[in-house]
Write a protein that holds these residues in place. Structure first.
Motif, PDB file in Angstrom:
ATOM      1  N   SER A  91      39.013  43.570  21.822  1.00 39.13           N
ATOM      2  CA  SER A  91      38.568  44.113  20.539  1.00 39.13           C
ATOM      3  C   SER A  91      37.833  43.098  19.672  1.00 39.13           C
ATOM      4  CB  SER A  91      39.774  44.662  19.766  1.00 39.13           C
ATOM      5  OG  SER A  91      40.711  43.630  19.506  1.00 39.13           O
ATOM      6  N   ILE A  92      37.828  41.835  20.116  1.00 37.80           N
ATOM      7  CA  ILE A  92      37.218  40.775  19.308  1.00 37.80           C
ATOM      8  C   ILE A  92      36.212  40.003  20.155  1.00 37.80           C
ATOM      9  CG2 ILE A  92      37.648  38.650  17.991  1.00 37.80           C
ATOM     10  CD1 ILE A  92      40.484  39.667  17.493  1.00 37.80           C
ATOM     11  N   TYR A  93      35.040  39.741  19.597  1.00 36.92           N
ATOM     12  CA  TYR A  93      34.084  38.861  20.275  1.00 36.92           C
ATOM     13  C   TYR A  93      34.502  37.423  19.999  1.00 36.92           C
ATOM     14  CZ  TYR A  93      29.875  36.335  21.515  1.00 36.92           C
ATOM     15  OH  TYR A  93      28.998  35.445  22.081  1.00 36.92           O
ATOM     16  N   GLU A  94      34.855  36.704  21.050  1.00 36.38           N
ATOM     17  CA  GLU A  94      35.417  35.364  20.899  1.00 36.38           C
ATOM     18  C   GLU A  94      34.424  34.246  21.213  1.00 36.38           C
ATOM     19  OE1 GLU A  94      39.916  36.355  22.351  1.00 36.38           O
ATOM     20  OE2 GLU A  94      38.234  37.013  23.575  1.00 36.38           O
ATOM     21  N   GLY A  95      33.264  34.608  21.745  1.00 32.41           N
ATOM     22  CA  GLY A  95      32.261  33.603  22.083  1.00 32.41           C
ATOM     23  C   GLY A  95      32.486  32.946  23.432  1.00 32.41           C
ATOM     24  N   THR A  96      33.545  33.352  24.121  1.00 33.98           N
ATOM     25  CA  THR A  96      33.862  32.791  25.438  1.00 33.98           C
ATOM     26  C   THR A  96      33.438  33.722  26.571  1.00 33.98           C
ATOM     27  OG1 THR A  96      36.060  33.802  25.325  1.00 33.98           O
ATOM     28  CG2 THR A  96      35.842  31.549  24.516  1.00 33.98           C
ATOM     29  N   GLU A  97      33.039  34.942  26.212  1.00 36.65           N
ATOM     30  CA  GLU A  97      32.746  35.961  27.222  1.00 36.65           C
ATOM     31  C   GLU A  97      31.452  35.660  27.984  1.00 36.65           C
ATOM     32  OE1 GLU A  97      34.826  37.929  23.691  1.00 36.65           O
ATOM     33  OE2 GLU A  97      33.185  36.505  24.014  1.00 36.65           O
ATOM     34  N   GLN A  98      31.455  35.990  29.246  1.00 33.88           N
ATOM     35  CA  GLN A  98      30.249  35.963  30.072  1.00 33.88           C
ATOM     36  C   GLN A  98      30.118  37.343  30.712  1.00 33.88           C
ATOM     37  OE1 GLN A  98      29.872  32.578  32.794  1.00 33.88           O
ATOM     38  NE2 GLN A  98      31.283  31.391  31.527  1.00 33.88           N
ATOM     39  N   LYS A  99      28.991  37.988  30.474  1.00 32.10           N
ATOM     40  CA  LYS A  99      28.789  39.350  30.971  1.00 32.10           C
ATOM     41  C   LYS A  99      27.822  39.344  32.149  1.00 32.10           C
ATOM     42  CE  LYS A  99      29.720  41.369  26.448  1.00 32.10           C
ATOM     43  NZ  LYS A  99      29.256  42.281  25.375  1.00 32.10           N
ATOM     44  N   PHE A 100      28.157  40.161  33.156  1.00 35.53           N
ATOM     45  CA  PHE A 100      27.382  40.172  34.392  1.00 35.53           C
ATOM     46  C   PHE A 100      27.072  41.598  34.830  1.00 35.53           C
ATOM     47  CE2 PHE A 100      30.243  36.534  34.400  1.00 35.53           C
ATOM     48  CZ  PHE A 100      29.355  35.483  34.582  1.00 35.53           C
ATOM     49  N   VAL A 101      25.889  41.745  35.400  1.00 37.02           N
ATOM     50  CA  VAL A 101      25.494  42.997  36.036  1.00 37.02           C
ATOM     51  C   VAL A 101      25.766  42.857  37.532  1.00 37.02           C
ATOM     52  CG1 VAL A 101      23.561  44.523  36.568  1.00 37.02           C
ATOM     53  CG2 VAL A 101      23.737  43.446  34.300  1.00 37.02           C
ATOM     54  N   PRO A 102      26.420  43.819  38.154  1.00 34.63           N
ATOM     55  CA  PRO A 102      26.637  43.730  39.601  1.00 34.63           C
ATOM     56  C   PRO A 102      25.331  43.859  40.382  1.00 34.63           C
ATOM     57  CG  PRO A 102      28.127  45.322  38.588  1.00 34.63           C
ATOM     58  CD  PRO A 102      27.093  44.993  37.570  1.00 34.63           C
ATOM     59  N   GLN A 103      25.208  43.054  41.403  1.00 32.05           N
ATOM     60  CA  GLN A 103      24.065  43.166  42.311  1.00 32.05           C
ATOM     61  C   GLN A 103      24.419  44.015  43.518  1.00 32.05           C
ATOM     62  OE1 GLN A 103      22.321  39.452  43.526  1.00 32.05           O
ATOM     63  NE2 GLN A 103      21.371  40.328  45.331  1.00 32.05           N
ATOM     64  N   LEU A 104      25.711  44.001  43.863  1.00 34.20           N
ATOM     65  CA  LEU A 104      26.128  44.658  45.095  1.00 34.20           C
ATOM     66  C   LEU A 104      27.612  45.004  45.012  1.00 34.20           C
ATOM     67  CD1 LEU A 104      25.087  45.240  48.077  1.00 34.20           C
ATOM     68  CD2 LEU A 104      26.177  43.059  48.667  1.00 34.20           C
ATOM     69  N   LEU A 105      27.968  46.202  45.463  1.00 35.83           N
ATOM     70  CA  LEU A 105      29.361  46.597  45.617  1.00 35.83           C
ATOM     71  C   LEU A 105      29.663  46.730  47.100  1.00 35.83           C
ATOM     72  CD1 LEU A 105      29.680  49.453  42.930  1.00 35.83           C
ATOM     73  CD2 LEU A 105      29.962  46.985  42.614  1.00 35.83           C
ATOM     74  N   VAL A 106      30.750  46.089  47.550  1.00 36.60           N
ATOM     75  CA  VAL A 106      31.111  46.157  48.968  1.00 36.60           C
ATOM     76  C   VAL A 106      32.559  46.633  49.081  1.00 36.60           C
ATOM     77  CG1 VAL A 106      31.112  44.957  51.190  1.00 36.60           C
ATOM     78  CG2 VAL A 106      29.605  44.160  49.352  1.00 36.60           C
ATOM     79  N   PRO A 107      32.792  47.950  49.029  1.00 42.02           N
ATOM     80  CA  PRO A 107      34.145  48.445  49.263  1.00 42.02           C
ATOM     81  C   PRO A 107      34.513  48.271  50.733  1.00 42.02           C
ATOM     82  CG  PRO A 107      32.606  50.269  49.042  1.00 42.02           C
ATOM     83  CD  PRO A 107      31.828  49.020  48.749  1.00 42.02           C
ATOM     84  N   HIS A 108      35.800  48.127  51.010  1.00 46.06           N
ATOM     85  CA  HIS A 108      36.194  47.994  52.412  1.00 46.06           C
ATOM     86  C   HIS A 108      35.778  49.249  53.165  1.00 46.06           C
ATOM     87  CE1 HIS A 108      38.660  47.522  56.011  1.00 46.06           C
ATOM     88  NE2 HIS A 108      38.713  46.235  55.700  1.00 46.06           N
ATOM     89  N   PRO A 109      35.156  49.083  54.343  1.00 50.26           N
ATOM     90  CA  PRO A 109      34.619  50.247  55.065  1.00 50.26           C
ATOM     91  C   PRO A 109      35.680  51.251  55.498  1.00 50.26           C
ATOM     92  CG  PRO A 109      34.531  48.270  56.426  1.00 50.26           C
ATOM     93  CD  PRO A 109      34.876  47.816  55.039  1.00 50.26           C
ATOM     94  N   LYS A 110      36.953  50.836  55.539  1.00 54.73           N
ATOM     95  CA  LYS A 110      38.008  51.752  55.970  1.00 54.73           C
ATOM     96  C   LYS A 110      38.888  52.210  54.805  1.00 54.73           C
ATOM     97  CE  LYS A 110      38.259  50.135  60.755  1.00 54.73           C
ATOM     98  NZ  LYS A 110      39.136  49.612  61.832  1.00 54.73           N
ATOM     99  N   PHE A 111      38.394  52.054  53.597  1.00 56.99           N
ATOM    100  CA  PHE A 111      39.160  52.522  52.441  1.00 56.99           C
ATOM    101  C   PHE A 111      39.377  54.023  52.535  1.00 56.99           C
ATOM    102  CE2 PHE A 111      38.797  54.342  48.024  1.00 56.99           C
ATOM    103  CZ  PHE A 111      40.129  54.140  47.697  1.00 56.99           C
TER     104      PHE A 111
END
Length: 264
Positions: free
Chosen positions: A86-106
């Protein structure tokens, strides 16, 4: 009552109704850890900044989480260095995913193989607020009764929608597969790829909303929050993906993208 106050009260009432209808209990019976002491955990959020799953950095480019947290690559973002949502602390690093790799047998029906890797478009900057978690060795086991720590953001009660302002954590013991799989408990639904953890008296647990978050034993991530029946119920321990069963698969996935000269 002025208009802003009235709108705020209405919002609280709506949220309370929503919490009763769709409880997403998470760390129950825990406490807030020292800020940024659990600095490998990440918040997986929608693009509208709504937290819905946990995860852990395992190197600068890769996050480990649960496969059932896959809502689509264009609908999610990863935030490291988070403590209070709920608070912006200045420590956050935000990332956009490039790739999702779920386990093939999920299997979404049995929750078997509930594990996913997320590759980030840009590397995390490691510092005192953002760090890397260690994984167990291949097929390493953790003994019954060993105390482990599960962490995450979310409701602190199985019946009341109280949302904590900070990360929460709780220590719970490993439960044997035989006990967890008994007819008095989860009745045969536990596979060799799962770990159970929780107190025989209940009261302390993680649940659906903490999905993908780390269960850390002896300083390594042995489990990922996967599924459960109810929350903090003495009869039903929480169920976690057994990370050591997938160590070879994890290494192979990461190496395969590294070998493609993917700026790893």
């Amino acid at each position: 009552m002025d208009l802003p106050s009235l709108l705020f009260c209405i919002l609280l009432e709506v949220l309370a109704i929503k919490c009763q209808e769709d409880p997403q209990e998470r760390i129950v019976g825990g406490h807030a850890p020292v800020p940024f002491s659990i600095n490998y955990i990440v918040s997986i959020q929608t693009t509208h900044h709504q937290h819905f799953c946990g995860g852990s950095l395992i190197n600068k480019y890769w996050v480990i989480t649960a496969a059932h947290c896959d809502i689509g690559i264009h609908r999610m973002m990863v935030v490291a260095g988070e403590y209070s949502l709920s608070i912006y602390e200045g420590t956050e690093q935000k990332f956009v995913p490039q790739l999702l790799v779920p386990h093939p047998k999920f299997n979404s029906l049995t929750n078997n193989n509930d594990l996913m890797l997320i590759k980030l478009k840009t590397p995390a900057y490691l510092n005192r607020y953002v760090s890397i978690a260690l994984l167990p060795r291949h097929e390493a086991s953790i003994s019954e009764g060993r105390m482990c720590r599960v962490s995450g953001w979310g409701y602190t009660s199985p019946t009341i929608g109280l949302i904590p302002s900070t990360l929460r954590t709780v220590r719970i013991p490993i439960v044997s597969p035989a006990k967890c799989n008994s007819s008095q408990s989860l009745d045969g639904r536990i596979t060799e790829n799962m770990i159970c953890a929780g107190f025989s008296t209940g009261g302390k647990d993680a649940c659906q909303g903490d999905s993908g978050g780390p269960l850390v034993c002896d300083g390594r991530i042995y489990g990922l929050v996967s599924w459960g029946r109810g929350c903090a119920d003495a009869r039903f321990p929480g169920v976690y993906t057994a990370v050591s069963k997938y160590r070879r698969w994890i290494d192979d996935v990461i190496f395969s993208y590294y070998s493609k000269c993917d700026n790893f």
